[in-house]
Design a protein around this motif. Structure first.
Motif, short mmCIF file in Angstrom:
data_model
loop_
_atom_site.label_atom_id
_atom_site.label_comp_id
_atom_site.label_asym_id
_atom_site.label_seq_id
_atom_site.Cartn_x
_atom_site.Cartn_y
_atom_site.Cartn_z
N GLN A 3 50.88 61.22 22.58
CA GLN A 3 50.80 62.52 23.27
C GLN A 3 50.33 62.32 24.71
O GLN A 3 49.42 63.00 25.20
CB GLN A 3 49.89 63.49 22.51
N ALA A 4 50.98 61.37 25.36
CA ALA A 4 50.63 60.99 26.73
C ALA A 4 51.74 61.42 27.68
O ALA A 4 52.92 61.14 27.43
CB ALA A 4 50.42 59.49 26.83
N PRO A 5 51.40 62.08 28.78
CA PRO A 5 52.43 62.45 29.77
C PRO A 5 52.96 61.23 30.49
O PRO A 5 52.32 60.18 30.55
CB PRO A 5 51.67 63.38 30.73
N ILE A 6 54.15 61.38 31.05
CA ILE A 6 54.82 60.31 31.79
C ILE A 6 54.86 60.69 33.26
O ILE A 6 55.50 61.70 33.62
CB ILE A 6 56.24 60.08 31.26
N GLN A 7 54.18 59.91 34.09
CA GLN A 7 54.22 60.11 35.54
C GLN A 7 55.23 59.16 36.16
O GLN A 7 55.14 57.95 35.99
CB GLN A 7 52.84 59.87 36.16
N LEU B 25 46.31 53.96 25.14
CA LEU B 25 46.39 55.28 25.78
C LEU B 25 45.40 56.25 25.15
O LEU B 25 44.73 57.02 25.85
CB LEU B 25 47.81 55.82 25.66
N ARG B 26 45.27 56.22 23.83
CA ARG B 26 44.34 57.12 23.16
C ARG B 26 42.89 56.82 23.51
O ARG B 26 42.04 57.71 23.46
CB ARG B 26 44.54 57.03 21.65
N SER B 27 42.62 55.58 23.89
CA SER B 27 41.26 55.20 24.29
C SER B 27 40.98 55.47 25.77
O SER B 27 39.91 55.14 26.27
CB SER B 27 41.01 53.72 23.97
N GLY B 28 41.95 56.05 26.47
CA GLY B 28 41.73 56.43 27.86
C GLY B 28 42.36 55.51 28.89
O GLY B 28 42.15 55.69 30.08
N GLY B 29 43.14 54.54 28.43
CA GLY B 29 43.77 53.63 29.38
C GLY B 29 45.02 54.23 30.00
O GLY B 29 45.44 55.35 29.67
N GLN B 30 45.61 53.48 30.92
CA GLN B 30 46.89 53.82 31.50
C GLN B 30 47.87 52.71 31.16
O GLN B 30 47.48 51.55 31.02
CB GLN B 30 46.80 53.97 33.02
N ILE C 223 56.44 55.91 22.71
CA ILE C 223 55.01 55.75 22.96
C ILE C 223 54.41 57.06 23.45
O ILE C 223 53.31 57.46 23.03
CB ILE C 223 54.78 54.62 23.98
N SER C 224 55.11 57.74 24.34
CA SER C 224 54.63 59.02 24.87
C SER C 224 54.42 60.03 23.75
O SER C 224 53.40 60.72 23.70
CB SER C 224 55.63 59.56 25.89
N ARG C 225 55.39 60.12 22.84
CA ARG C 225 55.28 61.09 21.75
C ARG C 225 54.14 60.73 20.80
O ARG C 225 53.36 61.60 20.41
CB ARG C 225 56.60 61.15 20.98
N GLY D 141 44.74 58.20 29.74
CA GLY D 141 45.83 58.47 28.81
C GLY D 141 47.14 58.82 29.49
O GLY D 141 47.82 59.76 29.08
N LEU D 142 47.51 58.07 30.52
CA LEU D 142 48.70 58.38 31.32
C LEU D 142 49.67 57.20 31.30
O LEU D 142 49.27 56.05 31.47
CB LEU D 142 48.27 58.67 32.76
#
Length: 259
Positions: free
Chosen positions: A177-181, A142-147, A172-174, A79-80
């Motif tokens: 609820q995925a952080p942005i690296q 992302l919610r399913s665990g992808g990047q 998309i991040s909001r 989820g990144l």
């Protein structure tokens, strides 16, 4: 190595990349029969392996020097969102080669390309044909665990060091609820920058260095986050000039976060 030999080696390397892509896309066709989750995992792993093979060959023959091991610390995160600046056409290949869990947002036309389409569809890469569908698919992945690998400029940089960022990444991040690296791609070559023809051989060897930057948490106010993200990239890129190919953070280094 004489310039003529280096030039011939560069053309051979590009031919090798084309063959890898074509062979994988032919192999991917029957794999579309796999269940979606399995097909996605196999598709992304296959693309990552093929591009790692290409980069290994490029370094083995002395045509490129690549420092990208800092990405290894991100391989298994779920989820990144991984964002990067976009100086050349090769940037996505650098990232997905080290990140076998990742998907890219792709131009819709590339999903019909003979060298890319079948494998990208198997890997469930995200099409940009419709902004609404693109965001929905990216959030679901992302919610399913992808990047998700995103170039916020939308295309290769036209006005160095950076073009204006587009707002989809913070939306998309909001929503996910995925952080942005953040990842910085640094290179000393004009090869395959905007306007550089693929057949024109640049000074060799080509050097790429990747380094990790701050990590930003999702925010309710996407416009503020987008402005902060772009400002961070612009200031960082203006401060640093490409010097040595060995400054990629150690893969065991803790990923920096925003305050």
């Amino acid at each position: 190595m004489p310039n003529l030999v280096r030039g011939a080696g560069m053309y051979a390397l590009l031919l090798f990349l084309g063959l890898i892509s074509l062979i994988w896309n032919l192999l991917a066709l029957p794999l579309h029969l796999l269940p979606e989750r399995q097909g996605r995992a196999v598709g992304r792993a296959g693309i990552a392996y093929g591009y790692r093979l290409f980069w290994s060959a490029a370094q083995a023959c002395g045509l490129m020097q690549i420092d990208d091991h800092c990405l290894d610390v991100l391989r298994n995160e779920r989820g990144l969102i991984i964002v990067a600046n976009h100086p050349t056409m090769l940037d996505a290949l650098l990232l997905v080669a080290r990140l076998p869990r990742s998907a890219c947002i792709m131009k819709a036309s590339l999903l019909r390309n003979i060298f890319l389409g079948s494998g990208a569809r198997l890997a469930r890469y995200v099409s940009n044909a419709s902004a609404r569908i693109m965001i929905r698919q990216a959030v679901a992945d992302l919610r399913s665990g992808g990047q998700l690998v995103v170039f916020p400029e939308g295309t290769r940089t036209e006005t160095p060091p950076l073009d204006t960022f587009r707002p989809s990444v913070t939306l998309i991040s909001r929503m996910a609820q995925a952080p942005i690296q953040t990842v910085f791609i640094e290179t000393d070559t004009p090869y395959l920058r905007k306007g550089w023809p693929i057949g024109r051989v640049p000074p060799l060897p080509i050097r790429f260095r990747l380094r990790l930057g701050r990590r930003f948490s999702p925010e309710t106010n996407g416009n503020n986050l987008l402005a902060e993200l772009e400002r961070y990239y612009r200031e960082s890129l203006e401060e640093r000039a490409f010097d040595a190919p060995d400054a990629c953070p150690n893969q065991n280094l803790r990923v920096p976060t925003s305050s």
